[in-house]
Design a protein around this motif. Structure first.
Motif, mmCIF file in Angstrom:
data_model
loop_
_atom_site.group_PDB
_atom_site.id
_atom_site.type_symbol
_atom_site.label_atom_id
_atom_site.label_comp_id
_atom_site.label_asym_id
_atom_site.label_seq_id
_atom_site.Cartn_x
_atom_site.Cartn_y
_atom_site.Cartn_z
ATOM 1 N N PHE A 293 -59.129 71.885 -80.304
ATOM 2 C CA PHE A 293 -58.578 70.932 -79.472
ATOM 3 C C PHE A 293 -57.376 70.996 -78.628
ATOM 4 O O PHE A 293 -57.269 71.056 -77.567
ATOM 5 C CB PHE A 293 -58.852 69.464 -80.206
ATOM 6 C CG PHE A 293 -58.229 68.312 -79.196
ATOM 7 C CD1 PHE A 293 -58.802 67.732 -78.057
ATOM 8 C CD2 PHE A 293 -56.980 67.555 -79.806
ATOM 9 C CE1 PHE A 293 -58.492 66.509 -77.445
ATOM 10 C CE2 PHE A 293 -56.578 66.798 -79.158
ATOM 11 C CZ PHE A 293 -57.193 66.061 -77.976
ATOM 12 N N ASN A 294 -56.428 71.337 -79.619
ATOM 13 C CA ASN A 294 -55.032 71.337 -79.221
ATOM 14 C C ASN A 294 -54.937 72.893 -78.377
ATOM 15 O O ASN A 294 -54.072 72.576 -77.302
ATOM 16 C CB ASN A 294 -54.036 71.513 -80.264
ATOM 17 C CG ASN A 294 -53.794 69.974 -80.896
ATOM 18 O OD1 ASN A 294 -53.893 68.892 -80.186
ATOM 19 N ND2 ASN A 294 -53.784 70.026 -81.958
ATOM 20 N N GLU A 295 -55.417 73.768 -78.741
ATOM 21 C CA GLU A 295 -55.361 74.939 -77.944
ATOM 22 C C GLU A 295 -55.933 75.023 -76.661
ATOM 23 O O GLU A 295 -55.430 75.373 -75.590
ATOM 24 C CB GLU A 295 -56.087 76.022 -78.680
ATOM 25 C CG GLU A 295 -55.446 76.618 -79.946
ATOM 26 C CD GLU A 295 -56.207 77.415 -80.690
ATOM 27 O OE1 GLU A 295 -55.582 78.189 -81.647
ATOM 28 O OE2 GLU A 295 -57.443 77.515 -80.444
ATOM 29 N N LEU A 296 -57.102 74.264 -76.525
ATOM 30 C CA LEU A 296 -57.930 74.102 -75.196
ATOM 31 C C LEU A 296 -56.855 72.970 -74.142
ATOM 32 O O LEU A 296 -56.919 73.324 -73.189
ATOM 33 C CB LEU A 296 -59.180 73.232 -75.444
ATOM 34 C CG LEU A 296 -60.218 74.265 -75.940
ATOM 35 C CD1 LEU A 296 -61.597 73.622 -76.382
ATOM 36 C CD2 LEU A 296 -60.759 75.392 -74.912
ATOM 37 N N ARG A 297 -56.161 72.210 -74.813
ATOM 38 C CA ARG A 297 -55.372 71.110 -74.182
ATOM 39 C C ARG A 297 -54.335 71.823 -73.601
ATOM 40 O O ARG A 297 -53.652 71.488 -72.344
ATOM 41 C CB ARG A 297 -55.002 69.948 -74.788
ATOM 42 C CG ARG A 297 -56.132 68.919 -74.705
ATOM 43 C CD ARG A 297 -56.037 67.846 -76.016
ATOM 44 N NE ARG A 297 -54.931 67.235 -75.651
ATOM 45 C CZ ARG A 297 -54.868 65.915 -74.929
ATOM 46 N NH1 ARG A 297 -55.719 65.794 -74.309
ATOM 47 N NH2 ARG A 297 -53.621 65.319 -74.733
ATOM 48 N N GLY A 298 -53.663 72.739 -74.257
ATOM 49 C CA GLY A 298 -52.463 73.453 -73.851
ATOM 50 C C GLY A 298 -52.872 74.676 -73.005
ATOM 51 O O GLY A 298 -51.876 74.760 -71.975
ATOM 52 N N LYS A 299 -54.043 75.243 -73.020
ATOM 53 C CA LYS A 299 -54.604 76.253 -71.733
ATOM 54 C C LYS A 299 -54.911 75.512 -70.631
ATOM 55 O O LYS A 299 -54.894 75.878 -69.497
ATOM 56 C CB LYS A 299 -55.596 77.139 -72.226
ATOM 57 C CG LYS A 299 -56.098 78.077 -71.362
ATOM 58 C CD LYS A 299 -57.204 78.925 -72.000
ATOM 59 C CE LYS A 299 -57.503 79.903 -71.209
ATOM 60 N NZ LYS A 299 -58.662 80.918 -71.825
ATOM 61 N N HIS A 300 -55.605 74.261 -70.697
ATOM 62 C CA HIS A 300 -56.255 73.656 -69.526
ATOM 63 C C HIS A 300 -55.434 72.330 -69.384
ATOM 64 O O HIS A 300 -56.147 71.318 -69.869
ATOM 65 C CB HIS A 300 -57.548 73.550 -69.733
ATOM 66 C CG HIS A 300 -58.308 74.660 -69.915
ATOM 67 N ND1 HIS A 300 -58.510 75.632 -68.753
ATOM 68 C CD2 HIS A 300 -58.837 75.389 -71.106
ATOM 69 C CE1 HIS A 300 -59.297 76.742 -69.344
ATOM 70 N NE2 HIS A 300 -59.609 76.680 -70.689
ATOM 71 N N THR B 178 -65.105 69.312 -72.049
ATOM 72 C CA THR B 178 -65.149 70.658 -72.578
ATOM 73 C C THR B 178 -63.811 71.024 -73.084
ATOM 74 O O THR B 178 -63.799 71.806 -74.060
ATOM 75 C CB THR B 178 -65.387 71.728 -71.543
ATOM 76 O OG1 THR B 178 -64.555 71.440 -70.342
ATOM 77 C CG2 THR B 178 -67.000 71.243 -70.896
ATOM 78 N N ALA B 179 -62.698 70.603 -72.477
ATOM 79 C CA ALA B 179 -61.264 70.972 -72.891
ATOM 80 C C ALA B 179 -60.219 69.724 -73.151
ATOM 81 O O ALA B 179 -59.247 69.722 -73.592
ATOM 82 C CB ALA B 179 -60.708 71.878 -71.679
ATOM 83 N N CYS B 180 -60.808 68.685 -72.523
ATOM 84 C CA CYS B 180 -59.912 67.233 -72.839
ATOM 85 C C CYS B 180 -58.627 67.348 -72.323
ATOM 86 O O CYS B 180 -57.617 67.254 -72.817
ATOM 87 C CB CYS B 180 -59.958 66.898 -74.062
ATOM 88 S SG CYS B 180 -61.487 66.485 -75.120
ATOM 89 N N SER B 181 -58.491 67.810 -71.040
ATOM 90 C CA SER B 181 -57.372 68.009 -70.418
ATOM 91 C C SER B 181 -56.231 66.680 -70.293
ATOM 92 O O SER B 181 -56.883 65.721 -70.102
ATOM 93 C CB SER B 181 -57.428 68.465 -69.109
ATOM 94 O OG SER B 181 -58.088 69.818 -68.812
ATOM 95 N N PRO B 182 -55.106 67.009 -70.817
ATOM 96 C CA PRO B 182 -54.411 65.514 -70.751
ATOM 97 C C PRO B 182 -54.237 64.962 -69.669
ATOM 98 O O PRO B 182 -53.714 63.885 -69.676
ATOM 99 C CB PRO B 182 -52.908 66.267 -71.555
ATOM 100 C CG PRO B 182 -52.844 67.532 -71.163
ATOM 101 C CD PRO B 182 -54.272 68.287 -71.271
ATOM 102 N N GLU B 183 -54.429 65.406 -68.428
ATOM 103 C CA GLU B 183 -54.255 64.573 -67.166
ATOM 104 C C GLU B 183 -55.423 64.753 -66.417
ATOM 105 O O GLU B 183 -55.870 65.892 -66.237
ATOM 106 C CB GLU B 183 -52.894 65.199 -66.376
ATOM 107 C CG GLU B 183 -52.856 64.496 -65.000
ATOM 108 C CD GLU B 183 -51.694 65.132 -64.321
ATOM 109 O OE1 GLU B 183 -51.062 64.106 -63.317
ATOM 110 O OE2 GLU B 183 -51.148 66.094 -64.812
ATOM 111 N N ILE B 184 -55.950 63.698 -65.836
ATOM 112 C CA ILE B 184 -57.143 63.824 -65.015
ATOM 113 C C ILE B 184 -56.603 63.347 -63.502
ATOM 114 O O ILE B 184 -55.855 62.347 -63.295
ATOM 115 C CB ILE B 184 -58.347 62.754 -65.338
ATOM 116 C CG1 ILE B 184 -58.954 63.263 -66.437
ATOM 117 C CG2 ILE B 184 -59.110 62.677 -64.135
ATOM 118 C CD1 ILE B 184 -59.919 62.272 -67.007
#
Length: 253
Positions: free
Chosen positions: A3-10, A77-83
């Motif tokens: 989760f954290n890696e995906l949010r950091g990347k995306h 899919t990545a739970c980006s912190p900003e929409i």
């Protein structure tokens, strides 16, 4: 990746736009989403012939919100912190409403992936739209362009092929009705026919294959609020095909 890696990347998910492509025999709608830095999605929904020509702003508003509920399947899919919302305008109240739906509608997903949905920085909504709706007077801001004409007092029944569909169709036997099917199984088609819908409204929802590819690569997956999706889909269909009453049992799909 976790989760954290995906949010950091995306870091950002962008609802870029939607496109409406009408023709004589169908209405195609494309939604354009992006996960930064370079993942793009283009799912589509197809309505069959028989739809009416309605006010453009009303149609855009209904489709924009259908795209928003569609968007959740791709955001997760990545739970980006900003929409970031570029497709249209949302008021502060609407942003709060959608954030509440996203969080409460993804309970199974959060549990499966061990995500703390109470974290204050889980997701932030940012509106970056040039839509004229942002300048509408109070009461219509946020794209609240409502359909103000009357609809025919008849029933649009969502049919999934289960026992609730059969009960609903029998209960409304003799009433003016039509069936709404989404990517139907043979059971759903047969039930609609037996229930008196010889030519049901059959809608196609086409998922962007990149979503499945990302799942195979280890991106996040889980259930999305499908009942909410059906609510927005059936509302659009009811206006397009002129039905006042939407009939759906919670367990139909």
């Amino acid at each position: 990746m976790n989760f954290n890696e995906l949010r950091g990347k995306h870091k950002q998910f962008i609802y870029e736009s939607f496109e409406i492509v009408p023709s004589d025999n169908e209405l195609k709608i494309y939604f354009n989403f992006k996960i930064t830095p370079d993942i793009k999605f283009r799912p589509q929904i197809i309505f069959p012939s028989g739809f009416r020509d309605i006010n453009k702003d009303v149609l855009n508003n209904l489709i924009f919100h259908l795209g928003f509920i569609e968007m959740i399947s791709y955001w997760k899919t990545a739970c980006s912190p900003e929409i970031i919302i570029r497709a249209s305008y949302l008021s502060v109240y609407q942003i709060s409403w959608w954030k509440d739906l996203l969080i409460k509608g993804l309970g199974e997903f959060f549990y499966r992936n061990q995500i703390d949905f109470t974290a204050p920085d889980l997701v932030k909504f940012t509106v970056k739209s040039n839509s004229h709706m942002s300048s509408l007077p109070a009461g219509k801001a946020g794209g609240n362009v409502v359909y103000e004409e009357s609809l025919k007092n008849r029933n649009l029944i969502l049919v999934g092929g289960g026992k609730d569909s059969a009960v609903t169709l029998e209960f409304l036997s003799g009433k003016e009705k039509q069936c709404l099917l989404l990517n139907p199984t043979e059971a759903a088609k047969n039930m609609a026919k037996i229930g008196g819908c010889s030519q049901p409204i059959t809608v196609q929802r086409i998922i962007d294959p990149k979503l499945l590819e990302l799942n195979e690569k280890g991106y996040l997956n889980g259930h999305t609020p499908f009942s909410a999706y059906l609510a927005f889909l059936s509302t659009l269909a009811a206006v397009l095909y002129d039905y006042k009453n939407i009939v759906c049992k919670p367990s139909i799909f």
